[in-house]
Scaffold this motif. Structure first.
Motif, PDB file in Angstrom:
ATOM      1  N   LYS A   1       0.827  -1.202   0.000  1.00 48.89           N
ATOM      2  CA  LYS A   1       0.000   0.000   0.000  1.00 48.89           C
ATOM      3  C   LYS A   1       0.861   1.251   0.000  1.00 48.89           C
ATOM      4  CE  LYS A   1      -3.868   2.132   2.469  1.00 48.89           C
ATOM      5  NZ  LYS A   1      -4.797   2.010   3.630  1.00 48.89           N
ATOM      6  N   LEU A   2       2.025   1.183   0.629  1.00 51.25           N
ATOM      7  CA  LEU A   2       2.924   2.326   0.667  1.00 51.25           C
ATOM      8  C   LEU A   2       3.638   2.544  -0.662  1.00 51.25           C
ATOM      9  CD1 LEU A   2       4.465   1.768   4.207  1.00 51.25           C
ATOM     10  CD2 LEU A   2       2.945   3.636   3.527  1.00 51.25           C
ATOM     11  N   GLY A   3       3.644   1.551  -1.523  1.00 52.14           N
ATOM     12  CA  GLY A   3       4.217   1.732  -2.851  1.00 52.14           C
ATOM     13  C   GLY A   3       5.604   1.174  -3.054  1.00 52.14           C
ATOM     14  N   PHE A   4       6.081   0.286  -2.201  1.00 50.20           N
ATOM     15  CA  PHE A   4       7.405  -0.305  -2.374  1.00 50.20           C
ATOM     16  C   PHE A   4       7.403  -1.297  -3.534  1.00 50.20           C
ATOM     17  CE2 PHE A   4       7.899   1.229   1.961  1.00 50.20           C
ATOM     18  CZ  PHE A   4       9.199   1.685   1.954  1.00 50.20           C
ATOM     19  N   ARG A   5       8.459  -1.258  -4.320  1.00 47.14           N
ATOM     20  CA  ARG A   5       8.576  -2.184  -5.446  1.00 47.14           C
ATOM     21  C   ARG A   5       8.670  -3.627  -4.948  1.00 47.14           C
ATOM     22  NH1 ARG A   5      13.000  -1.365  -9.692  1.00 47.14           N
ATOM     23  NH2 ARG A   5      11.687  -2.959 -10.667  1.00 47.14           N
TER      24      ARG A   5
ATOM     25  N   PHE B   1      17.584   0.300  -3.996  1.00 47.02           N
ATOM     26  CA  PHE B   1      16.367   0.355  -3.188  1.00 47.02           C
ATOM     27  C   PHE B   1      16.088   1.784  -2.739  1.00 47.02           C
ATOM     28  CE2 PHE B   1      14.373   0.400   1.012  1.00 47.02           C
ATOM     29  CZ  PHE B   1      13.216  -0.319   0.763  1.00 47.02           C
ATOM     30  N   ARG B   2      17.119   2.491  -2.302  1.00 47.21           N
ATOM     31  CA  ARG B   2      16.936   3.878  -1.850  1.00 47.21           C
ATOM     32  C   ARG B   2      16.552   4.795  -3.012  1.00 47.21           C
ATOM     33  NH1 ARG B   2      21.915   6.084   1.371  1.00 47.21           N
ATOM     34  NH2 ARG B   2      22.905   5.477  -0.584  1.00 47.21           N
ATOM     35  N   LYS B   3      17.140   4.549  -4.183  1.00 45.55           N
ATOM     36  CA  LYS B   3      16.855   5.404  -5.338  1.00 45.55           C
ATOM     37  C   LYS B   3      15.456   5.168  -5.898  1.00 45.55           C
ATOM     38  CE  LYS B   3      21.707   5.551  -6.832  1.00 45.55           C
ATOM     39  NZ  LYS B   3      22.640   5.144  -7.911  1.00 45.55           N
ATOM     40  N   GLU B   4      15.033   3.906  -5.953  1.00 46.33           N
ATOM     41  CA  GLU B   4      13.787   3.561  -6.633  1.00 46.33           C
ATOM     42  C   GLU B   4      12.548   3.751  -5.774  1.00 46.33           C
ATOM     43  OE1 GLU B   4      14.559  -0.449  -7.666  1.00 46.33           O
ATOM     44  OE2 GLU B   4      15.921   0.024  -9.329  1.00 46.33           O
ATOM     45  N   ASN B   5      12.724   3.752  -4.454  1.00 47.78           N
ATOM     46  CA  ASN B   5      11.563   3.788  -3.565  1.00 47.78           C
ATOM     47  C   ASN B   5      11.449   5.108  -2.811  1.00 47.78           C
ATOM     48  OD1 ASN B   5      10.371   0.872  -3.584  1.00 47.78           O
ATOM     49  ND2 ASN B   5      12.579   0.564  -3.384  1.00 47.78           N
ATOM     50  N   TRP B   6      11.871   6.213  -3.457  1.00 48.22           N
ATOM     51  CA  TRP B   6      11.839   7.509  -2.772  1.00 48.22           C
ATOM     52  C   TRP B   6      10.414   7.909  -2.384  1.00 48.22           C
ATOM     53  CZ3 TRP B   6       8.949  11.293  -5.077  1.00 48.22           C
ATOM     54  CH2 TRP B   6       8.662  11.129  -6.432  1.00 48.22           C
ATOM     55  N   ALA B   7       9.446   7.643  -3.253  1.00 47.89           N
ATOM     56  CA  ALA B   7       8.061   8.010  -2.934  1.00 47.89           C
ATOM     57  C   ALA B   7       7.528   7.165  -1.774  1.00 47.89           C
ATOM     58  CB  ALA B   7       7.172   7.838  -4.165  1.00 47.89           C
ATOM     59  N   ALA B   8       7.870   5.891  -1.742  1.00 50.33           N
ATOM     60  CA  ALA B   8       7.422   5.015  -0.655  1.00 50.33           C
ATOM     61  C   ALA B   8       8.068   5.425   0.669  1.00 50.33           C
ATOM     62  CB  ALA B   8       7.752   3.561  -0.977  1.00 50.33           C
ATOM     63  N   LEU B   9       9.326   5.871   0.613  1.00 51.47           N
ATOM     64  CA  LEU B   9       9.993   6.323   1.840  1.00 51.47           C
ATOM     65  C   LEU B   9       9.308   7.564   2.395  1.00 51.47           C
ATOM     66  CD1 LEU B   9      13.732   5.812   0.803  1.00 51.47           C
ATOM     67  CD2 LEU B   9      12.415   4.432   2.412  1.00 51.47           C
ATOM     68  N   LYS B  10       8.866   8.458   1.515  1.00 45.12           N
ATOM     69  CA  LYS B  10       8.114   9.628   1.970  1.00 45.12           C
ATOM     70  C   LYS B  10       6.802   9.194   2.602  1.00 45.12           C
ATOM     71  CE  LYS B  10       7.858  13.388  -0.371  1.00 45.12           C
ATOM     72  NZ  LYS B  10       7.580  14.381  -1.434  1.00 45.12           N
ATOM     73  N   ALA B  11       6.152   8.178   2.017  1.00 44.26           N
ATOM     74  CA  ALA B  11       4.890   7.690   2.562  1.00 44.26           C
ATOM     75  C   ALA B  11       5.088   7.065   3.945  1.00 44.26           C
ATOM     76  CB  ALA B  11       4.267   6.680   1.601  1.00 44.26           C
ATOM     77  N   VAL B  12       6.178   6.336   4.132  1.00 34.47           N
ATOM     78  CA  VAL B  12       6.467   5.746   5.451  1.00 34.47           C
ATOM     79  C   VAL B  12       6.665   6.842   6.491  1.00 34.47           C
ATOM     80  CG1 VAL B  12       8.101   4.350   6.765  1.00 34.47           C
ATOM     81  CG2 VAL B  12       7.448   3.647   4.476  1.00 34.47           C
ATOM     82  N   ASN B  13       7.389   7.892   6.103  1.00 34.32           N
ATOM     83  CA  ASN B  13       7.626   9.007   7.025  1.00 34.32           C
ATOM     84  C   ASN B  13       6.314   9.663   7.427  1.00 34.32           C
ATOM     85  OD1 ASN B  13       9.129  10.901   8.514  1.00 34.32           O
ATOM     86  ND2 ASN B  13       9.196  12.304   6.790  1.00 34.32           N
TER      87      ASN B  13
END
Length: 535
Positions: A46-50, A114-126
């Motif tokens: 749901k958070l958008g992780f690949r 992982f850090r480069k591709e999932n930037w939007a998901a990391l924002k969602a987790v925050n």
């Protein structure tokens, strides 16, 4: 008993009938278990992780679980380990990471991607963690402090060009090319004056080799000049003021005489426990224009009906104050004193004129009225103003004329913003805000001081707005996570995660899974009591 000079360890060659478990090397209240419990409670798909929604029936080599890589990064950023190569090494030798990843050892490229591709998901987790701390009552929700801080980007100052710098570079290259051209002409003239030599004198005869070297240097300079011209044309076409050839979004930021090639990180911090509730990364040196966006983001994150936003003088903007007031945000920003140009000239400034709202007129120090002129005017900052002017006849006979008018003016004119009442309410508010403004720096500087000084994170490792914002989300999340662990303690945090899971109606099995993977040493005692409470 054998006497030994020192304590001795076990032999590396000794075989054990019952080897110790990795579980035994991680104490029950180790913070790494909090990372495990938190990530296990997330809905990564749901958070958008690949690859988070990849099923067992999918074809090909299975990827790493994004949850495991997220755990690796959370552990790394909490423990000042950000490099993907260092994280790869730590996953092979750090017992806490071996426990956390169950002895998985991803390569550095997998970790970095992982850090480069999932930037939007990391924002969602925050953002999701901010919602969690709000549910736990760890934010006051009524007062936030806003500030910005410069962070170095993955670019040098020399890689960022302005139009002036590019024009100067082109002019300098022109001079160098001209100098080399004269050198070639001098060589040609010298060869023409020398007596002719037999071609058999050898390939090294004459100065043809030097001329060839000069020609190669001229060609290199011409190529460099062409690149500079192309960069200048691209800069003018885009309308930007700077161009970075390394990181396209990094800018040369200047404040108080210090220049940084990087980004300006904006954050809104709640006053209760100094938790970051909203943040953004921009590339503008000035904080003007950021107040409303940050205050509105904080208000939405806190779901507050009303909010007080504290900021320093650098955020002062009449348009921003108006936008905040329209959205139910009470802003406290010191009013800049200005340069005092009129006072230095011995003339009356605007504060010497009083406004009469009933008569819609200004009264000058001599007691005369300045009445509104017809029409509206737009000033340089984009504000629509009403202009008030005095009588030419009255000003001509006034004894205070020398202290009021410029030498060429025949009457005094004052501009009043059409929403000046917003600024009047703000000025009245600031009269009794000394205590609030004293608290501001103690609230908002705490996260930046912790992230920069304790963790040592003064720069970003990635390039581009998207990736930089993803990395900043990791920094902010790890700061908040560490802060909440210090406030609640380990067992309190685990209980909060379980409470959040049950309040969101997650399946009972998911709750049990979180507890089993994080509190295994206490499993026998916890399950019966929890089963009774949840049944």
């Amino acid at each position: 008993m054998t006497n030994r000079p020192f304590k001795t360890g076990e032999s590396r060659e000794q075989a054990s009938l019952l080897p110790p478990r990795v579980e035994d090397y991680v104490e029950p209240n180790n913070p790494v278990r909090a990372i495990e419990s938190y990530v296990c409670a997330l809905d990564l798909a749901k958070l958008g992780f690949r690859h988070a929604d990849r099923g067992a029936e999918a074809m090909g080599q299975p990827p790493y679980d994004p949850g495991d890589l997220l755990k690796l990064y959370l552990y790394g950023y909490i423990n000042q380990i950000r490099s993907s190569r260092r994280l790869e090494r730590e996953a092979s030798r750090n017992l806490e990471l071996i426990w956390l990843l169950r002895n998985l050892r991803p390569g550095y490229r997998t970790i970095a991607n992982f850090r480069k591709e999932n930037w939007a998901a990391l924002k969602a987790v925050n953002r999701g963690f901010v919602l969690l701390v709000r549910e736990l009552g760890l934010v006051g929700g009524s007062v936030v402090a806003i500030d910005g801080s410069f962070f170095h980007g993955d670019a040098s100052k020399t890689s960022i060009f302005t139009r002036k710098r590019l024009a100067e570079q082109i002019a300098r290259l022109d001079l160098e090319i001209e100098a080399y051209g004269r050198s070639i002409e001098d060589n040609d003239a010298a060869e023409a004056n020398e007596p002719k030599k037999d071609r058999a004198d050898g390939p090294g005869a004459g100065s043809g080799g030097d001329a060839g070297d000069i020609g190669a240097k001229v060609s290199a300079l011409m190529a460099k000049r062409s690149r500079a011209e192309a960069d200048l044309a691209r800069l003018e076409a885009s309308g930007e003021t700077q161009l970075s050839v390394t990181d396209p979004d990094a800018r040369l930021l200047v404040k108080n005489g210090q220049a940084v090639a990087g980004y300006n990180v904006q954050s809104a911090v709640d006053d209760k426990h100094k938790l970051i509730v909203a943040s953004e990364v921009v590339n503008a040196s000035s904080d003007v224009g950021q107040l409303h966006a940050m205050a509105k983001a904080a208000k939405d994150a806190l779901e507050a009906e009303a909010l007080q936003a504290l900021a320093d003088e650098g955020y002062y903007s009449s348009l921003e104050l108006k936008a905040c007031e329209d959205d139910g945000i009470t802003a406290y920003v010191p009013v800049p004193e200005g340069n005092g140009r009129l006072e230095k000239q011995g003339r009356f400034s605007l504060k010497e004129f009083s406004y009469d709202p009933a008569g819609n007129a200004y009264r000058c120090p001599a007691g005369e009225l300045l009445r509104p002129m017809e029409g509206r005017w737009q000033n340089a900052s984009g504000r629509t103003e009403i202009r008030y002017a005095s009588s030419t006849k009255t000003c001509g006979a006034c004894q205070l004329k020398a202290r009021c008018l410029s030498p060429k003016a025949s009457r005094r004119t004052i501009g009043r913003w059409e929403h000046e009442d917003v600024l009047e309410r703000h000025r009245a508010r600031m009269q009794g805000s000394r205590e609030l403004m004293r608290r501001r720096s103690g609230i908002v500087e705490h996260p930046f001081g912790t992230i920069k000084c304790r963790a040592g994170y003064r720069h970003f490792l990635v390039r581009g707005f998207d990736k930089v914002r993803g990395e900043w989300s990791l920094m902010a999340l790890c700061y908040n996570l560490t802060r909440v662990l210090n406030i609640l303690g380990f067992e309190g945090f685990i209980a909060a995660v379980v409470k959040a899971l049950t309040s969101r109606k997650r399946p009972f099995g998911a709750v049990m899974n979180v507890l089993q993977r994080t509190l295994e040493p206490f499993w026998a005692q916890i399950v019966p009591s929890l089963s009774v409470r949840l049944s």
